[in-house]
Design an enzyme around this catalytic site. Structure first.
Site, PDB file in Angstrom:
ATOM      1  N   GLU A 160       0.618  -1.212  -0.135  1.00  0.00           N
ATOM      2  CA  GLU A 160       0.166   0.066   0.057  1.00  0.00           C
ATOM      3  C   GLU A 160       0.867   1.402  -0.256  1.00  0.00           C
ATOM      4  OE1 GLU A 160      -2.954  -0.508   3.290  1.00  0.00           O
ATOM      5  OE2 GLU A 160      -3.395  -2.329   2.342  1.00  0.00           O
ATOM      6  N   ASN A 201       2.120  -4.928  -3.267  1.00  0.00           N
ATOM      7  CA  ASN A 201       0.745  -5.058  -3.165  1.00  0.00           C
ATOM      8  C   ASN A 201      -0.056  -3.956  -2.756  1.00  0.00           C
ATOM      9  OD1 ASN A 201      -0.993  -7.472  -2.562  1.00  0.00           O
ATOM     10  ND2 ASN A 201      -0.948  -6.802  -0.480  1.00  0.00           N
ATOM     11  N   HIS A 237     -10.197  -6.349  -2.995  1.00  0.00           N
ATOM     12  CA  HIS A 237     -11.465  -6.040  -1.785  1.00  0.00           C
ATOM     13  C   HIS A 237     -12.689  -5.337  -2.621  1.00  0.00           C
ATOM     14  CE1 HIS A 237      -9.004  -7.337   1.603  1.00  0.00           C
ATOM     15  NE2 HIS A 237      -8.147  -6.570   1.239  1.00  0.00           N
ATOM     16  N   GLU A 266      -5.952 -10.819  -1.542  1.00  0.00           N
ATOM     17  CA  GLU A 266      -6.747 -10.457  -0.424  1.00  0.00           C
ATOM     18  C   GLU A 266      -8.291 -10.428  -0.826  1.00  0.00           C
ATOM     19  OE1 GLU A 266      -5.512  -7.229   1.774  1.00  0.00           O
ATOM     20  OE2 GLU A 266      -3.348  -7.470   1.595  1.00  0.00           O
ATOM     21  N   ASP A 268     -12.186 -10.366  -1.388  1.00  0.00           N
ATOM     22  CA  ASP A 268     -13.501 -10.310  -0.801  1.00  0.00           C
ATOM     23  C   ASP A 268     -14.371  -9.650  -1.399  1.00  0.00           C
ATOM     24  OD1 ASP A 268     -12.728  -8.068   0.470  1.00  0.00           O
ATOM     25  OD2 ASP A 268     -12.291  -9.100   2.600  1.00  0.00           O
TER      26      ASP A 268
HETATM   27  O1  9MR Z   1      -7.671  -8.263   8.154  1.00  0.00           O
HETATM   28  C1  9MR Z   1      -6.880  -7.550   8.883  1.00  0.00           C
HETATM   29  C2  9MR Z   1      -7.325  -7.048  10.103  1.00  0.00           C
HETATM   30  O2  9MR Z   1      -7.431  -8.159  11.005  1.00  0.00           O
HETATM   31  C3  9MR Z   1      -6.515  -6.003  10.869  1.00  0.00           C
HETATM   32  O3  9MR Z   1      -7.194  -5.414  11.848  1.00  0.00           O
HETATM   33  C4  9MR Z   1      -6.102  -5.007   9.835  1.00  0.00           C
HETATM   34  C5  9MR Z   1      -5.285  -3.813  10.528  1.00  0.00           C
HETATM   35  O4  9MR Z   1      -4.688  -2.937   9.664  1.00  0.00           O
HETATM   36  O5  9MR Z   1      -5.689  -5.610   8.713  1.00  0.00           O
HETATM   37  C6  9MR Z   1      -6.306  -6.211   8.063  1.00  0.00           C
HETATM   38  O6  9MR Z   1      -5.665  -6.869   6.959  1.00  0.00           O
HETATM   39  C7  9MR Z   1      -5.399  -5.761   5.750  1.00  0.00           C
HETATM   40  C8  9MR Z   1      -4.265  -6.513   5.246  1.00  0.00           C
HETATM   41  O7  9MR Z   1      -3.129  -6.571   5.986  1.00  0.00           O
HETATM   42  C9  9MR Z   1      -3.742  -5.383   4.148  1.00  0.00           C
HETATM   43  N1  9MR Z   1      -4.743  -5.035   3.128  1.00  0.00           N
HETATM   44  C10 9MR Z   1      -6.062  -4.687   3.838  1.00  0.00           C
HETATM   45  C11 9MR Z   1      -6.404  -5.865   4.920  1.00  0.00           C
HETATM   46  C12 9MR Z   1      -7.615  -5.391   5.198  1.00  0.00           C
HETATM   47  O8  9MR Z   1      -7.759  -4.154   5.839  1.00  0.00           O
END
Ligand code: 9MR
Length: 557
Positions: A160, A201, A237, A266, A268
């Site tokens: 990101e 990513n 997402h 990722e 969903d």
């Molecule tokens: O799914 C993850 C969630 O449990 C955490 O609280 C969150 C914190 O930043 O991160 C989520 O995963 C993220 C991933 O690491 C990077 N891309 C976005 C995902 C969804 O927020």
């Protein structure tokens, strides 16, 4: 054990693990789990897993092991878990995930080394030199721990790093170290594990847009400088209320042409709650489209879903009122989205030869000088593979032009010519690629335009061939400059493809092809240019092997 026999053992183990989840096998039984079908296609199907249900819940563990051949730690490998205080490493969660994967013949994608979230305050407050050293040490320790583990095959090195508008995200990394932190991170990861696949990513990069183009340009330039970027991850997402990115596969293809692996990291697909059968059906279409796109692109290694059960998902905590984004419900029951993923992996019901029903006549609204909305009565599909979307064509006699694709029964057409009559029709597509009959033809006429340089206005188009290979090339950037003395609100670049060349993708312009003539009109966001200002677009072409020609005759008006 001698060095030789331990190396041999490692080689055999690597070969065995690869064989278990990657090599194509003979055809999979229709009722087989997802991973069997994915392996038969040479791809992975994965899930992000959370450590707590993995250790506490049988259903969670059993489904994860049965259905998936790849795993990403949802949180356990992030910096705040692995190095909460400087130099104090804790691999308990990460090891639990890796051990589970090893026991179940799954490959692991490490997520994530350098990110602005879930990174402790002690890192964020360092000065430049100390921060760079801390980053390199973190990468070296975390990647190094699993470098000899055959299950751990790839890493999200940088996550990101961009804003949606294509600018670098002004994170503490960027603010302290400048953009060079990205190349430094990749070099450190390569040094820690020369065999791991190293990825960048991001999210909102599924379609061809400013952000994905910024990553495309960065990856291209880093690789030209010898920085070891091997792979690009598309988080994916999605939300059914925002529509499906119809240029998803085309976007994967342009990255693949850079020579990198691509992967869906990722996935969903969320919805406004409550669920309904119609929302579930739309969601299933999105899942199917994503899996089909990855299956269609050789360089796409596989698809990771961000979790698998609605019982554990980040979505409701982040998007108020939204949820149900995954393929099992909160009681571990498979949803229509599971069937969609399953069938797409199984070959998109290649037994389906029944096309969808014919869509209704498209009718136009909100017609401007360069755009129009079309909508039509939806088709149905009974062949088993399900409705995938629609193709919208312009009727032009023998050589009808594909104006756009939509996953719903409406579309907004852009990049149209002013004061022009368009005769349009629609065909429905199903998941097996069957096309319906043509709908009846609808018609609209765009309004008189005020875009373009106009009388006295003038612009130039200067192409750069960025990369070429036997069989194709990327022209990027084509720099469009307003060389007149007043501002312009639109531009049209034309050029000629050599005979036998075919346009396969484009970005940052609305591009149409007629014979060998290509017409590129500004996109909605890059038509306005002050005097001397420039913007750019790009495109990719395939050409016969051995041919070295590139396009000619660029004009700008
Ligand atoms: O799914 C993850 C969630 O449990 C955490 O609280 C969150 C914190 O930043 O991160 C989520 O995963 C993220 C991933 O690491 C990077 N891309 C976005 C995902 C969804 O927020």
């Amino acid at each position: 054990m001698s060095v030789h026999s331990s190396l041999l053992l490692r080689a055999l183990t690597v070969a065995g693990v690869l064989a278990a989840f990657l090599l194509p096998t003979t055809s999979a039984d229709a009722s087989a789990p997802l991973r069997t079908h994915a392996a038969a296609r040479g791809k992975f199907i994965g899930a992000a897993l959370a450590t707590s249900p993995l250790s506490n819940e049988n259903s969670y563990r059993t489904i994860a092991a049965t259905e998936f051949n790849q795993v990403t730690a949802e949180n356990a490998m992030k910096w705040d878990s692995t190095e909460p205080s400087q130099g104090q490493f804790n691999f308990s969660g990460a090891d639990a995930i890796v051990n589970f994967a090893t026991q179940n013949d799954m490959q692991v994608h490490g997520h994530t080394l350098v990110w602005h979230n879930q990174t402790p305050g002690w890192v964020q407050n360092l000065g430049a030199s100390a921060m760079r050293t801390a980053m390199q040490n973190h990468i070296s320790q975390v990647v190094g721990r699993y470098a000899d583990n055959p299950a751990v095959v790839s890493w999200d090195v940088v996550n990101e790093a961009f804003e949606d508008n294509g600018n670098y995200r002004t994170s503490f990394w960027y603010n302290t170290l400048g953009q060079g932190y990205i190349a430094d991170a990749f070099r450190a990861a390569r040094a820690a594990d020369p065999d791991a696949r190293l990825c960048i990513n991001d999210y909102n990069t599924e379609g061809i847009n400013a952000k994905s183009t910024a990553i495309y340009n960065l990856v291209s330039s880093l690789r030209q400088q010898g920085v070891p970027v091997d792979c690009v991850g598309f988080q994916t997402h999605l939300a059914i209320q925002y529509g499906f990115p119809n240029d998803f596969q085309q976007n994967l293809e342009r990255f693949a042409a850079l020579g990198v692996q691509v992967r869906i990291t990722e996935l969903d697909v969320r919805m406004q709650m409550p669920r309904s059968s119609s929302k579930d059906a739309t969601q299933a279409t999105y899942y199917r489209n994503v899996v089909n796109a990855c299956m269609a692109v050789t360089a796409c290694a596989g698809v990771t879903i961000w979790g698998f059960t609605d019982k554990y998902s980040w979505v409701p905590d982040t998007f108020s009122g939204q949820g149900a984004a995954l393929i099992y419900d909160e009681n571990y029951q498979q949803k229509p989205s599971y069937t969609a993923v399953h069938d797409a992996l199984a070959g998109g019901s290649s037994s389906d030869t029944t096309p969808p029903s014919t869509p209704g006549t498209p009718s136009a609204s909100n017609v401007t000088s360069n755009s129009a909305q079309l909508s039509w009565t939806a088709s149905t599909d009974t062949g088993g593979s399900g409705l995938a979307g629609y193709n919208v064509y312009r009727e032009q006699g023998s050589n009808d032009q594909l104006l756009g694709q939509s996953s719903t029964n409406s579309i907004t057409l852009t990049g149209l010519s002013a004061s022009t009559q368009y005769q349009v029709y629609v065909r429905a597509r199903d998941g097996a690629g069957n096309l319906s009959s043509n709908s009846s033809t609808g018609s609209f006429t765009t309004t008189e335009g005020d875009g373009g340089p106009g009388p006295g206005g003038t612009c130039t188009a200067t192409p750069t061939v960025q990369t070429q290979w036997n069989g194709g090339y990327v022209v990027q950037p084509v720099t469009v400059t307003n060389t007149g003395s007043s501002g312009i609100t639109g531009w049209t670049v034309t050029f000629t493809l050599p005979s036998g060349h075919t346009l396969v993708g484009s970005w940052n312009a609305a591009v149409t092809v007629s014979g060998q003539t290509v017409t590129a009109k500004n996109a909605a966001y890059n038509g306005t240019l002050a005097p001397n200002a420039s913007t750019s677009f790009g495109f990719q072409v395939s050409r016969p092997n051995g041919n070295t020609q590139t396009p000619s005759g660029y004009t700008c008006a």
